[in-house]
Structures are given as C-alpha cells and as structure tokens.
Design a protein around this motif. Sequence first.
Motif, short mmCIF file in Angstrom:
data_model
loop_
_atom_site.label_atom_id
_atom_site.label_comp_id
_atom_site.label_asym_id
_atom_site.label_seq_id
_atom_site.Cartn_x
_atom_site.Cartn_y
_atom_site.Cartn_z
N ILE A 3 0.71 -1.15 -0.13
CA ILE A 3 -0.11 -0.18 0.05
C ILE A 3 0.85 1.26 -0.10
CG2 ILE A 3 -1.79 1.27 1.34
CD1 ILE A 3 -2.58 -1.47 2.62
N PHE A 4 1.87 1.21 0.86
CA PHE A 4 2.81 2.27 0.82
C PHE A 4 3.58 2.51 -0.32
CE2 PHE A 4 1.93 0.99 5.39
CZ PHE A 4 1.41 2.40 5.84
N ILE A 5 4.13 1.45 -0.94
CA ILE A 5 4.91 1.55 -2.01
C ILE A 5 4.05 2.07 -3.27
CG2 ILE A 5 5.95 0.00 -3.88
CD1 ILE A 5 6.83 -2.06 -1.75
N PHE A 6 2.71 1.56 -3.46
CA PHE A 6 1.90 2.31 -4.31
C PHE A 6 1.60 3.91 -4.22
CE2 PHE A 6 -2.42 3.36 -5.66
CZ PHE A 6 -2.43 3.26 -7.12
N ARG A 7 1.57 4.18 -2.94
CA ARG A 7 1.43 5.48 -2.85
C ARG A 7 2.58 6.33 -3.06
NH1 ARG A 7 2.07 7.63 3.09
NH2 ARG A 7 4.08 7.16 2.64
N ASN A 8 3.80 5.75 -2.77
CA ASN A 8 5.08 6.38 -3.01
C ASN A 8 5.32 6.47 -4.44
OD1 ASN A 8 5.37 6.52 -0.28
ND2 ASN A 8 7.01 4.86 0.01
N LEU A 9 4.99 5.57 -5.03
CA LEU A 9 5.23 5.46 -6.63
C LEU A 9 4.41 6.34 -7.37
CD1 LEU A 9 6.79 3.86 -8.66
CD2 LEU A 9 4.98 2.38 -9.14
N ILE A 10 3.12 6.64 -6.90
CA ILE A 10 2.11 7.59 -7.70
C ILE A 10 2.53 9.06 -7.32
CG2 ILE A 10 -0.26 8.60 -7.37
CD1 ILE A 10 -0.12 5.96 -8.94
N LEU A 11 3.11 9.21 -6.07
CA LEU A 11 3.67 10.58 -5.72
C LEU A 11 4.85 10.97 -6.52
CD1 LEU A 11 3.42 10.69 -1.77
CD2 LEU A 11 1.76 11.93 -3.56
N TYR A 12 5.83 9.84 -6.67
CA TYR A 12 6.88 10.03 -7.55
C TYR A 12 6.48 10.39 -9.08
CZ TYR A 12 10.80 8.63 -10.41
OH TYR A 12 11.80 8.72 -11.74
N TYR A 13 5.53 9.68 -9.50
CA TYR A 13 5.21 10.04 -10.99
C TYR A 13 4.36 11.35 -11.12
CZ TYR A 13 6.19 5.00 -12.50
OH TYR A 13 6.75 3.94 -12.75
N ILE A 14 3.90 11.76 -10.08
CA ILE A 14 3.20 13.00 -10.14
C ILE A 14 4.63 14.19 -9.95
CG2 ILE A 14 1.89 14.85 -8.74
CD1 ILE A 14 0.09 12.58 -7.84
N SER A 15 5.30 13.82 -9.23
CA SER A 15 6.61 14.81 -9.16
C SER A 15 7.45 14.80 -10.20
CB SER A 15 7.42 14.34 -7.93
OG SER A 15 8.70 15.00 -7.92
N ALA A 16 7.51 13.59 -11.03
CA ALA A 16 8.26 13.47 -12.10
C ALA A 16 7.40 14.16 -13.45
CB ALA A 16 8.50 12.09 -12.64
N LEU A 17 6.31 14.26 -13.47
CA LEU A 17 5.53 14.93 -14.54
C LEU A 17 5.85 16.60 -14.20
CD1 LEU A 17 3.55 14.66 -16.80
CD2 LEU A 17 1.78 14.78 -15.09
N SER A 18 5.41 16.79 -13.02
CA SER A 18 5.43 18.46 -12.82
C SER A 18 6.82 19.08 -12.74
CB SER A 18 4.88 18.73 -11.13
OG SER A 18 5.46 18.02 -10.21
N ASN A 19 7.78 18.41 -12.37
CA ASN A 19 9.35 18.85 -12.31
C ASN A 19 9.99 18.60 -13.63
OD1 ASN A 19 9.02 20.08 -9.82
ND2 ASN A 19 9.36 17.95 -8.84
N GLY A 20 9.47 17.62 -14.51
CA GLY A 20 10.24 17.23 -15.83
C GLY A 20 11.42 16.54 -15.54
N THR A 21 11.64 15.67 -14.49
CA THR A 21 12.82 14.82 -14.44
C THR A 21 12.19 13.48 -13.56
OG1 THR A 21 14.91 14.94 -13.14
CG2 THR A 21 13.05 16.02 -12.16
N TRP A 22 13.12 12.36 -14.12
CA TRP A 22 12.91 11.18 -13.38
C TRP A 22 13.74 11.05 -12.38
CZ3 TRP A 22 9.29 8.06 -15.17
CH2 TRP A 22 8.75 8.42 -16.52
N THR A 23 14.62 12.16 -11.97
CA THR A 23 15.24 12.01 -10.58
C THR A 23 14.77 11.78 -9.22
OG1 THR A 23 17.27 13.30 -11.60
CG2 THR A 23 17.48 13.00 -9.35
#
Length: 324
Positions: free
Chosen positions: A295-315
């Motif tokens: 459950i926590f991994i899924f939440r973290n992954l979604i937050l990461y993809y949102i961050s990657a989209l908004s910041n334009g970086t996979w880092t």
Amino acid sequence: MIDITIVIVNYKSWNALSECLEALSAIESTRFSFETIVVDNCSNDGKFDTFKTQFPTIRFIENNGNNGFANGCNTGAKAANGAYLLFLNPDTVAGEEAIYELWQTAKNNTDFGIVTCTQVDAYDKKYKEIRFFPSLKTLFGPFRALNRAFSKETVQGNFSEDKNIVFPDWATGAVIFMSKSWYQKINGWNEKYWLYFEDVDICKRVINHHGKVALIRNTSILHKHGGASRINIKTKALTKTEVLISQHVYFQEHSQGLERFVIQFLLLITLLLEKTILAILGCLFFFIPKLKVNIFIFRNLILYYISALSNGTWTSPRATLYTK
C-alpha cells in the motif's frame, strides 16, 4: 598521501558498523597505509558522538541530512588522503588480506577502473557474481529468459570456476575499490540516485571510459546484508520504492532517443499495473505486513510519478534536494 582511504556511509546501522570498524581497527599492516572515514547520513539518534569516542583513530563526518548513498560516498572521498578509495558498506567485515589483494590488483592493472572481490554471507555462501547492465532485453521476465538462453554458453565461459579474475558488467556498492584518478576521471558517484543503482551507474561510466570492472576470487569479504533499510514497514516501502525510481533514473542517464522512450513507457506501465494489484491485495490482507507494505509502495510510486511530471525529471525527489 597514504595508500588507501576506506569510506563507509552509515545511516542508523550502528550495530553492524561497530563490528566493521572493530575489524578495521585491528589491522596493523606493514604492507600498506590506510585511513578510515565514516560518513553518517544524519542518523540523529545520539550515537554519533559515542562512536567518535569509541573509535578515536577513525574520522567521522556528520552529513547535513540523509542525502543518499552516492552523496555520502562523495562526501567521504572529498575528505580522503588516500591514492586509492575503498567504499565499504557498514554491514561488511574486511580483513587485511582482502584489502591488500584489492589494492595490488588495482595497482597492477591500471585499466581496472573498479575492483571488487568475492562476497560471502554469515554461512560462507557466495553472493551472486554474474551481473549484467539493465537493458530492454533484461528488464522484463520473458526478455530475460530469452537472453539467458541465448547467452548461456558465453556466460559460463566468461565466469568459469577456474578463473581467478572475472569481469561482470557491474559490482555491488558494498565493496568498490578504485584509484582516486579513476574516481576523478568519472566524476565520482552520481548523486541523481538517492539509493540503489548508483553502483550500476558508476560501473557503467567506468566501462564508458574504456575501463574494466574486475572481480577477484582469491579473497573474500563478509557481507551480512540488511540494516537500516529494513527498520519498519514505512522504511521498507521507502527503500523498495527507491529501487523502482532508480531504474527510471538509470535509463534516463544511459539510454537515448526511441529506446529511452520505449523503456521508460514500458517500465511505467508495468510498475503501475503490478503495484496496483499488490496494493489491492495489501488492502484486503492488511494484517499481513509483507502485503501491507505494498500500500505504501503504491502511494510512494504515484507521488513520484506526479513529481516527475510536474518537475520534468525522473530523478528521485529525495536526490534533487542535493543535486540542484
């Protein structure tokens, strides 16, 4: 300048670190000179000063945050006086003979950008030696199976038991030995990784600079594995998420064009599908910790993809704090 600087990055792994430092402190070698530097990634648990007192011959550096493994390694390397650098995990136990053999191998083979050795667990069982760089043909299960089938004979020949030195694509970051000149040539560790894949990356850059990654079998280092990355469910979810994030970072760094787009797209889709299913199972069987962590991994992954989209970086967002 001394011969070797040993750099150990620690984060709340004090019990393992104690055994590691006791082994290093017991070395009184006439064959090489060395110093040990421990970079603590802000464990902030009151034990830093205790260890400084307990091990007065070892240099301790307190980092300004939990900045990741690569940042910790670079912090230690910047303070190093050695002509060679040995990056060790705190959950390793290394003796004089192993360090000497790593040093001699690197000295006598200047094209070896990185030297490592056999690692064994507490039961004297060897860890995996055959490691390949991630690619489209090794990323997914069916592709890996095909690749293994077609390359089986070549791999068996390259890693046959009668060879004292073998050449994997990459070596685990638990034991990385390199000259300071090689470290400087490749600009050290890549801090775009917060945790995981930074060892794959540094080996890839050595290969790109026409160096070799060598594993010697005539000596070994004990690696107990585990530690701070498995403290509790949320910490376990965080570190497991960083494995997934670091895959995206690696392919952004080491692929290009259409290949990069295809890999990143396939990786995103498969990870989302897999983690969604596991998160649903985690909700249904929340009383089982191994499933609940999803459950926590899924939440973290979604937050990461949102961050990657908004910041334009996979880092990794955790790494961007220290790479801007």
